[in-house]
Write an enzyme that holds these catalytic residues in place. Sequence first.
Site, mmCIF file in Angstrom:
data_model
loop_
_atom_site.group_PDB
_atom_site.id
_atom_site.type_symbol
_atom_site.label_atom_id
_atom_site.label_comp_id
_atom_site.label_asym_id
_atom_site.label_seq_id
_atom_site.Cartn_x
_atom_site.Cartn_y
_atom_site.Cartn_z
ATOM 1 N N ASN A 32 1.502 43.800 -11.957
ATOM 2 C CA ASN A 32 0.818 44.783 -11.096
ATOM 3 C C ASN A 32 1.031 44.481 -9.615
ATOM 4 O OD1 ASN A 32 -0.827 42.611 -10.626
ATOM 5 N ND2 ASN A 32 -2.750 43.632 -11.152
ATOM 6 N N LEU A 33 1.849 43.479 -9.344
ATOM 7 C CA LEU A 33 2.208 43.085 -7.968
ATOM 8 C C LEU A 33 1.002 42.662 -7.128
ATOM 9 C CD1 LEU A 33 5.032 45.678 -7.151
ATOM 10 C CD2 LEU A 33 5.193 43.467 -8.297
ATOM 11 N N ALA A 77 -1.684 36.378 -14.679
ATOM 12 C CA ALA A 77 -3.006 35.755 -14.562
ATOM 13 C C ALA A 77 -3.407 35.738 -13.100
ATOM 14 C CB ALA A 77 -2.964 34.308 -15.075
ATOM 15 N N TYR A 145 -11.629 29.650 -14.507
ATOM 16 C CA TYR A 145 -10.176 29.656 -14.758
ATOM 17 C C TYR A 145 -9.828 28.718 -15.916
ATOM 18 C CZ TYR A 145 -5.201 28.639 -13.901
ATOM 19 O OH TYR A 145 -3.840 28.449 -14.046
ATOM 20 N N ASN A 174 1.136 21.037 -11.683
ATOM 21 C CA ASN A 174 1.212 21.787 -10.409
ATOM 22 C C ASN A 174 2.645 22.128 -10.046
ATOM 23 O OD1 ASN A 174 -1.528 20.640 -10.527
ATOM 24 N ND2 ASN A 174 -1.697 21.635 -8.541
ATOM 25 N N VAL A 189 -1.045 24.890 -3.126
ATOM 26 C CA VAL A 189 -1.092 24.107 -1.887
ATOM 27 C C VAL A 189 0.289 23.922 -1.257
ATOM 28 C CG1 VAL A 189 -0.986 21.795 -2.964
ATOM 29 C CG2 VAL A 189 -2.205 22.115 -0.797
ATOM 30 N N ARG A 213 -2.264 15.135 -8.030
ATOM 31 C CA ARG A 213 -1.695 16.167 -8.884
ATOM 32 C C ARG A 213 -0.336 15.688 -9.390
ATOM 33 N NH1 ARG A 213 -6.197 17.602 -8.327
ATOM 34 N NH2 ARG A 213 -7.037 19.666 -7.803
ATOM 35 N N ARG A 271 -13.454 21.381 -2.616
ATOM 36 C CA ARG A 271 -13.807 22.613 -3.332
ATOM 37 C C ARG A 271 -14.552 22.305 -4.622
ATOM 38 N NH1 ARG A 271 -8.018 25.810 -3.126
ATOM 39 N NH2 ARG A 271 -8.452 27.171 -1.374
ATOM 40 N N GLU A 274 -13.226 21.396 -8.934
ATOM 41 C CA GLU A 274 -11.861 20.868 -8.867
ATOM 42 C C GLU A 274 -11.658 19.614 -9.708
ATOM 43 O OE1 GLU A 274 -9.323 22.150 -5.247
ATOM 44 O OE2 GLU A 274 -9.889 20.055 -5.293
HETATM 45 P P1 NAD Z 1 1.646 34.017 -9.608
HETATM 46 O O1 NAD Z 1 0.366 34.518 -9.043
HETATM 47 O O2 NAD Z 1 2.816 33.896 -8.709
HETATM 48 O O3 NAD Z 1 2.088 34.902 -10.866
HETATM 49 C C1 NAD Z 1 1.205 35.659 -11.635
HETATM 50 C C2 NAD Z 1 1.754 37.079 -11.680
HETATM 51 O O4 NAD Z 1 0.879 37.870 -12.467
HETATM 52 C C3 NAD Z 1 1.825 37.730 -10.284
HETATM 53 O O5 NAD Z 1 3.098 38.298 -10.102
HETATM 54 C C4 NAD Z 1 0.740 38.792 -10.314
HETATM 55 O O6 NAD Z 1 1.086 39.909 -9.521
HETATM 56 C C5 NAD Z 1 0.681 39.098 -11.793
HETATM 57 N N1 NAD Z 1 -0.622 39.624 -12.208
HETATM 58 C C6 NAD Z 1 -1.852 39.149 -11.892
HETATM 59 N N2 NAD Z 1 -2.798 39.907 -12.447
HETATM 60 C C7 NAD Z 1 -2.160 40.880 -13.146
HETATM 61 C C8 NAD Z 1 -2.584 41.979 -13.934
HETATM 62 N N3 NAD Z 1 -3.897 42.229 -14.110
HETATM 63 N N4 NAD Z 1 -1.646 42.772 -14.499
HETATM 64 C C9 NAD Z 1 -0.338 42.539 -14.311
HETATM 65 N N5 NAD Z 1 0.132 41.524 -13.568
HETATM 66 C C10 NAD Z 1 -0.767 40.695 -13.006
HETATM 67 O O7 NAD Z 1 1.316 32.631 -10.324
HETATM 68 P P2 NAD Z 1 2.291 31.564 -10.999
HETATM 69 O O8 NAD Z 1 2.081 30.306 -10.272
HETATM 70 O O9 NAD Z 1 3.656 32.110 -11.178
HETATM 71 O O10 NAD Z 1 1.568 31.426 -12.416
HETATM 72 C C11 NAD Z 1 2.117 31.959 -13.613
HETATM 73 C C12 NAD Z 1 1.257 31.509 -14.781
HETATM 74 O O11 NAD Z 1 1.268 30.092 -14.882
HETATM 75 C C13 NAD Z 1 -0.219 31.911 -14.658
HETATM 76 O O12 NAD Z 1 -0.681 32.222 -15.936
HETATM 77 C C14 NAD Z 1 -0.885 30.651 -14.155
HETATM 78 O O13 NAD Z 1 -2.243 30.593 -14.521
HETATM 79 C C15 NAD Z 1 -0.065 29.610 -14.876
HETATM 80 N N6 NAD Z 1 -0.083 28.293 -14.192
HETATM 81 C C16 NAD Z 1 0.473 28.152 -12.953
HETATM 82 C C17 NAD Z 1 0.486 26.877 -12.375
HETATM 83 C C18 NAD Z 1 1.082 26.617 -11.013
HETATM 84 O O14 NAD Z 1 1.050 25.462 -10.568
HETATM 85 N N7 NAD Z 1 1.647 27.602 -10.332
HETATM 86 C C19 NAD Z 1 -0.053 25.795 -13.066
HETATM 87 C C20 NAD Z 1 -0.662 26.018 -14.305
HETATM 88 C C21 NAD Z 1 -0.640 27.257 -14.879
HETATM 89 C C1 UD1 Z 2 -3.008 24.649 -9.464
HETATM 90 C C2 UD1 Z 2 -2.630 26.102 -9.731
HETATM 91 C C3 UD1 Z 2 -3.296 26.554 -11.002
HETATM 92 C C4 UD1 Z 2 -2.947 25.586 -12.108
HETATM 93 C C5 UD1 Z 2 -3.295 24.138 -11.763
HETATM 94 C C6 UD1 Z 2 -2.761 23.148 -12.775
HETATM 95 C C7 UD1 Z 2 -2.239 27.776 -7.997
HETATM 96 C C8 UD1 Z 2 -2.835 28.622 -6.938
HETATM 97 N N1 UD1 Z 2 -3.085 26.955 -8.640
HETATM 98 O O1 UD1 Z 2 -4.424 24.549 -9.247
HETATM 99 O O2 UD1 Z 2 -2.813 27.849 -11.350
HETATM 100 O O3 UD1 Z 2 -3.529 25.970 -13.295
HETATM 101 O O4 UD1 Z 2 -2.639 23.825 -10.522
HETATM 102 O O5 UD1 Z 2 -3.057 21.854 -12.390
HETATM 103 O O6 UD1 Z 2 -1.056 27.837 -8.259
HETATM 104 N N2 UD1 Z 2 -5.833 22.424 -1.122
HETATM 105 C C9 UD1 Z 2 -6.074 22.151 0.211
HETATM 106 N N3 UD1 Z 2 -5.811 23.127 1.126
HETATM 107 C C10 UD1 Z 2 -5.310 24.349 0.786
HETATM 108 C C11 UD1 Z 2 -5.064 24.613 -0.584
HETATM 109 C C12 UD1 Z 2 -5.344 23.627 -1.499
HETATM 110 O O7 UD1 Z 2 -6.533 21.049 0.568
HETATM 111 O O8 UD1 Z 2 -5.085 25.177 1.675
HETATM 112 C C13 UD1 Z 2 -6.136 21.387 -2.109
HETATM 113 C C14 UD1 Z 2 -7.061 21.883 -3.204
HETATM 114 O O9 UD1 Z 2 -8.404 21.782 -2.823
HETATM 115 C C15 UD1 Z 2 -6.659 20.967 -4.375
HETATM 116 C C16 UD1 Z 2 -5.170 20.696 -4.124
HETATM 117 O O10 UD1 Z 2 -4.926 21.031 -2.757
HETATM 118 O O11 UD1 Z 2 -7.363 19.771 -4.316
HETATM 119 C C17 UD1 Z 2 -4.281 21.558 -4.995
HETATM 120 O O12 UD1 Z 2 -4.738 22.896 -4.873
HETATM 121 P P1 UD1 Z 2 -4.005 24.126 -5.591
HETATM 122 O O13 UD1 Z 2 -2.588 24.181 -5.188
HETATM 123 O O14 UD1 Z 2 -4.838 25.336 -5.404
HETATM 124 O O15 UD1 Z 2 -3.930 23.582 -7.071
HETATM 125 P P2 UD1 Z 2 -4.945 23.384 -8.271
HETATM 126 O O16 UD1 Z 2 -6.344 23.753 -7.931
HETATM 127 O O17 UD1 Z 2 -4.648 22.048 -8.816
#
Ligand code: NAD
Ligand code: UD1
Length: 315
Positions: A32-33, A77, A145, A174, A189, A213, A271, A274
């Site tokens: 859904n962007l 998500a 979450y 992460n 982050v 992390r 936060r 966490e």
């Molecule tokens: P992201 O936000 O870049 O990707 C999620 C995508 O889902 C986005 O493109 C968003 O537009 C889309 N989306 C959100 N709500 C929607 C909806 N209602 N309908 C359709 N599309 C929707 O995040 P990401 O980092 O690429 O995460 C991908 C997956 O991996 C997620 O499920 C996230 O929870 C999981 N995950 C990510 C991390 C991380 O470190 N990035 C860690 C653990 C788990």
């Molecule tokens: C991240 C992912 C989550 C995933 C999880 C797995 C994102 C947005 N979050 O969460 O989807 O499930 O890893 O471990 O991709 N922080 C700052 N300043 C900022 C932003 C963050 O200090 O501006 C700190 C946060 O408080 C946290 C750490 O950096 O302690 C990491 O934050 P974040 O990247 O949001 O990761 P997670 O909460 O671990």
Amino acid sequence: MKALVTGGAGFIGSHLVDHLVSQGVNVVVVDNLSMGDLHNIKHQGEVTIYIEDVRNEKFMQQLLQEERPDYIYFLAAVASVADSIERPAETHSVNQTAVFNMLEYLRKAELPIKKFLFTSSAAVYGNLPELPKTEGSRVDPLSPYAIDKYATERFVLAYGDLYDLPTVCVRFFNVYGPGQNPSSPYSGVLSILTDCLQNNKLFTLYGDGKQTRDFVYVEDVIQALWLITKSKTSHEVFNIANGNETSLNSIIKMYEMVAGSKLKIKVSHGREGEVKRSVANIGKLVKLGYTAKWSLEAGLSKYWEGTQQSEASRN
Ligand code: NAD
Ligand code: UD1
């Protein structure tokens, strides 16, 4: 082979889509962007893209009937722990209900699929002292979450067992790399750090920076997802990580070295909800043939170089 990637315009999803296309897979994306961007997908012209909400049940059912994917990767998500604390009901409807509804439809309609892969999170482990986390470690989800991710894992695995659906759950730690959207205060982050270093913005550090992390470069995540896709494994959970524990303070120092500039930092309260320490045991994934190819330094350098190049091409 046809694959459906929900969240395919997002950070990890778009890397997965490009990899699948490069392997000759026919790819369908639903996004859904809200956080994603179609420009993230390099092979856009070769992909069928639906800009839709995964909560639109009717649409999703029709899509499954018409497209008949062999593989489903559920990545859509609201990916932020902090955002789920602000908006628990809304994030629940995406992070759990949409996934559950799809499983239920697959069961009722008896659509044949080769694999349903759900993307869970290291957040499920919470703050229990056992480290590193194995897939069998006790869990203690602390935020809406993390609760949604864990409960959905259980649905995904139970549907696999009870209704003979080939399901797998992965717990990403992460993930970082190009394409992660820094625009929200809830963004990952490293995307925020990149934006701050590049544009000389003030970075807000939540807490003392001693939180740790397991940062994993996105290319290693795609390697892992592809190994799982090719393997016969199902009804399983896999950690996907690098296997190293790094504090926020250390990664900031390392990134400053890579970028050759000093970060401006404002310190704020830690936060709620966490995880304090996070690191994975990746032994189960290694048995499938995985090796983490990207050290933190190499990954950060590649990420930084990429952002510099895109900045240069914009100017
Ligand atoms: P992201 O936000 O870049 O990707 C999620 C995508 O889902 C986005 O493109 C968003 O537009 C889309 N989306 C959100 N709500 C929607 C909806 N209602 N309908 C359709 N599309 C929707 O995040 P990401 O980092 O690429 O995460 C991908 C997956 O991996 C997620 O499920 C996230 O929870 C999981 N995950 C990510 C991390 C991380 O470190 N990035 C860690 C653990 C788990
Ligand atoms: C991240 C992912 C989550 C995933 C999880 C797995 C994102 C947005 N979050 O969460 O989807 O499930 O890893 O471990 O991709 N922080 C700052 N300043 C900022 C932003 C963050 O200090 O501006 C700190 C946060 O408080 C946290 C750490 O950096 O302690 C990491 O934050 P974040 O990247 O949001 O990761 P997670 O909460 O671990």
